[in-house]
Design a protein around this motif. Sequence first.
Motif, PDB file in Angstrom:
ATOM      1  N   ALA A  45       0.831  -1.205   0.000  1.00  0.00           N
ATOM      2  CA  ALA A  45       0.000   0.000   0.000  1.00  0.00           C
ATOM      3  C   ALA A  45       0.864   1.252   0.000  1.00  0.00           C
ATOM      4  CB  ALA A  45      -0.929  -0.014   1.211  1.00  0.00           C
ATOM      5  N   ARG A  46       1.995   1.198   0.705  1.00  0.00           N
ATOM      6  CA  ARG A  46       2.885   2.373   0.742  1.00  0.00           C
ATOM      7  C   ARG A  46       3.381   2.717  -0.660  1.00  0.00           C
ATOM      8  NH1 ARG A  46       7.851   3.890   4.663  1.00  0.00           N
ATOM      9  NH2 ARG A  46       6.073   4.848   5.674  1.00  0.00           N
ATOM     10  N   TYR A  47       3.850   1.732  -1.400  1.00  0.00           N
ATOM     11  CA  TYR A  47       4.372   2.014  -2.735  1.00  0.00           C
ATOM     12  C   TYR A  47       3.266   2.468  -3.681  1.00  0.00           C
ATOM     13  CZ  TYR A  47       8.841   0.053  -1.351  1.00  0.00           C
ATOM     14  OH  TYR A  47      10.040  -0.165  -0.713  1.00  0.00           O
ATOM     15  N   THR A  48       2.117   1.807  -3.649  1.00  0.00           N
ATOM     16  CA  THR A  48       1.032   2.175  -4.561  1.00  0.00           C
ATOM     17  C   THR A  48       0.498   3.566  -4.253  1.00  0.00           C
ATOM     18  OG1 THR A  48       0.369  -0.120  -4.933  1.00  0.00           O
ATOM     19  CG2 THR A  48      -1.285   1.566  -5.332  1.00  0.00           C
ATOM     20  N   VAL A  49       0.150   3.811  -3.001  1.00  0.00           N
ATOM     21  CA  VAL A  49      -0.495   5.079  -2.643  1.00  0.00           C
ATOM     22  C   VAL A  49       0.471   6.251  -2.753  1.00  0.00           C
ATOM     23  CG1 VAL A  49      -1.596   6.357  -0.765  1.00  0.00           C
ATOM     24  CG2 VAL A  49      -2.223   3.977  -1.192  1.00  0.00           C
ATOM     25  N   LEU A  50       1.664   6.124  -2.194  1.00  0.00           N
ATOM     26  CA  LEU A  50       2.577   7.259  -2.178  1.00  0.00           C
ATOM     27  C   LEU A  50       3.164   7.542  -3.557  1.00  0.00           C
ATOM     28  CD1 LEU A  50       4.376   6.849   1.262  1.00  0.00           C
ATOM     29  CD2 LEU A  50       2.299   8.105   0.675  1.00  0.00           C
ATOM     30  N   LEU A  51       3.443   6.507  -4.336  1.00  0.00           N
ATOM     31  CA  LEU A  51       3.893   6.745  -5.706  1.00  0.00           C
ATOM     32  C   LEU A  51       2.810   7.441  -6.528  1.00  0.00           C
ATOM     33  CD1 LEU A  51       5.921   3.651  -7.044  1.00  0.00           C
ATOM     34  CD2 LEU A  51       6.640   6.037  -7.015  1.00  0.00           C
ATOM     35  N   ALA A  52       1.579   6.962  -6.413  1.00  0.00           N
ATOM     36  CA  ALA A  52       0.480   7.561  -7.165  1.00  0.00           C
ATOM     37  C   ALA A  52       0.222   8.993  -6.712  1.00  0.00           C
ATOM     38  CB  ALA A  52      -0.784   6.712  -7.014  1.00  0.00           C
ATOM     39  N   LEU A  53       0.276   9.235  -5.409  1.00  0.00           N
ATOM     40  CA  LEU A  53       0.063  10.588  -4.902  1.00  0.00           C
ATOM     41  C   LEU A  53       1.173  11.530  -5.373  1.00  0.00           C
ATOM     42  CD1 LEU A  53      -1.480  12.576  -3.113  1.00  0.00           C
ATOM     43  CD2 LEU A  53      -0.095  11.797  -1.186  1.00  0.00           C
ATOM     44  N   GLY A  54       2.428  11.067  -5.287  1.00  0.00           N
ATOM     45  CA  GLY A  54       3.526  11.903  -5.750  1.00  0.00           C
ATOM     46  C   GLY A  54       3.436  12.214  -7.229  1.00  0.00           C
ATOM     47  N   ALA A  55       3.077  11.212  -8.036  1.00  0.00           N
ATOM     48  CA  ALA A  55       2.953  11.432  -9.480  1.00  0.00           C
ATOM     49  C   ALA A  55       1.785  12.364  -9.802  1.00  0.00           C
ATOM     50  CB  ALA A  55       2.763  10.094 -10.197  1.00  0.00           C
ATOM     51  N   ALA A  56       0.667  12.221  -9.076  1.00  0.00           N
ATOM     52  CA  ALA A  56      -0.483  13.097  -9.308  1.00  0.00           C
ATOM     53  C   ALA A  56      -0.142  14.546  -8.945  1.00  0.00           C
ATOM     54  CB  ALA A  56      -1.685  12.611  -8.499  1.00  0.00           C
ATOM     55  N   LEU A  57       0.578  14.741  -7.831  1.00  0.00           N
ATOM     56  CA  LEU A  57       0.983  16.093  -7.442  1.00  0.00           C
ATOM     57  C   LEU A  57       1.957  16.693  -8.453  1.00  0.00           C
ATOM     58  CD1 LEU A  57       1.498  15.600  -3.591  1.00  0.00           C
ATOM     59  CD2 LEU A  57      -0.261  16.989  -4.698  1.00  0.00           C
TER      60      LEU A  57
END
Length: 278
Positions: free
Chosen positions: A79-91
């Motif tokens: 969950a850490r890799y999926t959520v934080l990677l996606a959030l960082g890329a979206a930002l």
Amino acid sequence: MSRWGGTLRALLRSGPLSGRIGLALVLFWFAAAVAGPWLAPHPVGAFVDRDVFGPMSARFWLGSDYLGRDVLSRLLWGARYTVLLALGAALLAGSCGTALALTAAVRGGWIDEALARAMDTLISIPSKIFALVLVAAFGSSLPLLLLISSVIYIPGNFRIARALATNLVGMDFVAVARARGEGAVHIALREVLPNMVQPLLADMGLRFVFIVLLLSGLSFLGLGVQPPYADLGSLVRENISGLTEGAPAIIMPALAIATLTVGANLLIDALGAGKGRR
């Protein structure tokens, strides 16, 4: 941002049930992404069970995977890799796309035309083909996955932000700012951008969902986060042989992807409906 916080408070007080469910799901997975590695009962790659595809039990709450590793621990790390990677890329996509859109709308002329044509060219490339080519050429790494995911979704954000900014630039308060002698940077950041924040945050939420699905798809093909670490998509891929047995090791990460994306969509829909009512 304060208006956005007020929208969230209104959603909690009197919003639709679907919006509150979506908010709860999103907050749950963000909490799991932040605190999950500290809550995981076992190291991410530790072999802790003699059985493979073990069932749920008091010792292994979500069973064990195809190598006898604890599914709960790997899910919390994933969950850490999926959520934080996606959030960082979206930002990153939202920031770059909005900055380019403000530049195009405020400057106009050939700058606007050049940026618009460049974004049209980039958006015409199929996103998954673009990602597959770059990963195959340079190898999979977290910085590269972050860069690919953000670049793919910059053009879509640019189009929406440019449409918003172009409408705002033609309004009277911007003309007054120009008459006062304000520069392009002041007009973009102080006059135009504050009136674009809420639509852009809603768009960033949609980009987040798209990026989660893109990263999960790449990981399912073996081109995402590499072992011994894993994101939710690679947890599905590596346990695919347990599908016929109905093993929790494949059901749980698939359910995690579904609840994260559905929850984000429910939240975005509820926030959009709330802004429309006001």
